[in-house]
Design an enzyme around this catalytic site. Structure first.
Site, PDB file in Angstrom:
ATOM      1  N   THR A 174       0.819  -1.220   0.000  1.00 46.76           N
ATOM      2  CA  THR A 174       0.000   0.000   0.000  1.00 46.76           C
ATOM      3  C   THR A 174       0.847   1.262   0.000  1.00 46.76           C
ATOM      4  O   THR A 174       0.439   2.286  -0.560  1.00 46.76           O
ATOM      5  CB  THR A 174      -0.937  -0.003   1.220  1.00 46.76           C
ATOM      6  OG1 THR A 174      -1.775  -1.159   1.149  1.00 46.76           O
ATOM      7  CG2 THR A 174      -1.819   1.226   1.246  1.00 46.76           C
ATOM      8  N   SER A 231       1.438  -7.317  -0.503  1.00 46.81           N
ATOM      9  CA  SER A 231       2.003  -8.178   0.533  1.00 46.81           C
ATOM     10  C   SER A 231       1.405  -9.582   0.585  1.00 46.81           C
ATOM     11  O   SER A 231       2.112 -10.525   0.968  1.00 46.81           O
ATOM     12  CB  SER A 231       1.926  -7.510   1.908  1.00 46.81           C
ATOM     13  OG  SER A 231       0.625  -7.082   2.205  1.00 46.81           O
ATOM     14  N   THR A 274       1.604  -4.249   4.539  1.00 44.98           N
ATOM     15  CA  THR A 274       1.439  -4.547   5.959  1.00 44.98           C
ATOM     16  C   THR A 274       0.885  -5.937   6.257  1.00 44.98           C
ATOM     17  O   THR A 274       1.057  -6.448   7.364  1.00 44.98           O
ATOM     18  CB  THR A 274       0.528  -3.498   6.619  1.00 44.98           C
ATOM     19  OG1 THR A 274      -0.741  -3.486   5.955  1.00 44.98           O
ATOM     20  CG2 THR A 274       1.165  -2.115   6.553  1.00 44.98           C
ATOM     21  N   ASP A 275       0.229  -6.590   5.294  1.00 46.02           N
ATOM     22  CA  ASP A 275      -0.404  -7.875   5.594  1.00 46.02           C
ATOM     23  C   ASP A 275       0.595  -8.939   6.030  1.00 46.02           C
ATOM     24  O   ASP A 275       0.307  -9.750   6.914  1.00 46.02           O
ATOM     25  CB  ASP A 275      -1.186  -8.382   4.379  1.00 46.02           C
ATOM     26  CG  ASP A 275      -2.500  -7.659   4.179  1.00 46.02           C
ATOM     27  OD1 ASP A 275      -2.916  -6.914   5.090  1.00 46.02           O
ATOM     28  OD2 ASP A 275      -3.119  -7.829   3.106  1.00 46.02           O
TER      29      ASP A 275
END
Length: 323
Positions: free
Chosen positions: A14, A57, A90-91
């Site tokens: 992102t 991610s 971030t995942d």
């Protein structure tokens, strides 16, 4: 004082995406918008910029994590690197951070950062987090601390950090421990550090490890499927301090007897798994038949740790000691 030299590695996520005006979906860009921010970062450090890949991610696998480890090693051989910053979705950020913490042993900081809001959203946090990450990577205090994650003015260690919210900019937390430091407008302040670190040398990822989560009435044939599909190891998130249903316990006993390593963690947000309860399916019973309890890490990190242990280069890791 001369500027530090920071290796900046982009991977996608992102932080490098934009929201589509037509559909409202956050989508990848062919051109990473962060590359335009190099002039801002040069205020703090000399930047060597590399785009390792441009992936959301969820597309990151342990092979990409190994690629990042190798990318760092290659640039350390070429340049006098004072620190590394990696931008990441971030995942799976916490998993990449933990993988790198287990497979690198540099004294300079390796810092991961990302964003919860894309670059053209109101309140976008990507550039801010990137600047903070570079500041931490330049900090003398951040040396010898292992792999760090910097988001939202906080510094966390890879061992503890996990994503706790689907959308909040304050999503990354370290349950039980809290951040190891904070960032102000003037200071990078680290107030505690890990007691110990581990290192395992890995050159390729070939083994496979499954991850399952216990639930009330869990069907034992799921455990059979892990063996049938020829996985090399299993991580199970058990109840409470590390308990499972009696039927699952019987299958786990067979897996261990057949030579498959089984790692048990708790599905709880806080606390650690221990062999305490002695009833059928209780943790003490599982421990007695050879199930290994992982201390203080969640299921996804335990899976990576077992995967790394099984794919090591030299000799065989004593898995019980390793965990």
């Amino acid at each position: 004082m001369s500027k530090k030299t920071i290796l900046l590695i982009h991977t996608g996520g992102t932080i490098s995406m934009q929201m589509s005006a037509e559909t409202g979906a956050v989508v990848q860009n062919e051109q990473n918008p962060l590359t335009a921010e190099k002039h801002m970062l040069s205020t703090y450090a000399n930047i060597i910029e590399v785009e390792a890949f441009n992936l959301p991610s969820p597309h990151i696998t342990p092979n990409e994590m190994l690629c990042l480890r190798n990318c760092i090693a290659e640039h350390v051989d070429k340049y006098a690197i004072d620190g590394v910053v990696i931008t990441h979705g971030t995942d799976t950020l916490e998993e990449t951070a933990y993988f790198l913490d287990l497979t690198t042993r540099y004294n300079f900081p390796i810092v991961l950062t990302g964003a919860m809001r894309s670059s053209n959203e109101l309140g976008a946090d990507g550039v801010y987090n990137l600047v903070e990450a570079v500041r931490v990577a330049c900090s003398q205090e951040a040396r010898e601390k292992g792999v760090l994650v910097v988001m939202n003015d906080e510094i966390h260690h890879a061992f503890n950090i996990t994503k706790t919210s689907t959308s909040s900019v304050n999503t990354f937390q370290s349950p039980q421990y809290g951040p190891i430091g904070l960032i102000t407008k003037k200071t990078v302040h680290i107030h505690h550090m890990p007691v110990k670190r581990q290192f395992v040398e890995v050159e390729k990822i070939e083994k496979r490890v499954a991850l399952l989560k216990a639930y009330a009435g869990m069907e034992a044939d799921l455990i059979d499927a892990v063996a049938t599909l020829q996985y090399d190891g299993l991580v199970l998130e058990g109840f409470g301090q590390g308990n499972v249903t009696p039927a699952v316990a019987e299958r786990l006993k067979k897996l261990v007897a057949d030579g498959m390593p089984v790692i048990l963690v708790s599905r709880c947000f806080n606390g650690i798994a221990e062999g305490v309860y002695g009833y059928e399916g209780g943790g003490k019973q599982l421990e007695d038949v050879g199930v290994i309890f992982a201390t203080g890490i969640n299921g996804q990190k335990a899976r990576l740790k077992l995967l790394i242990g099984l794919n090591q280069v030299h000799g065989s890791v004593e898995l019980k000691e390793f965990f």
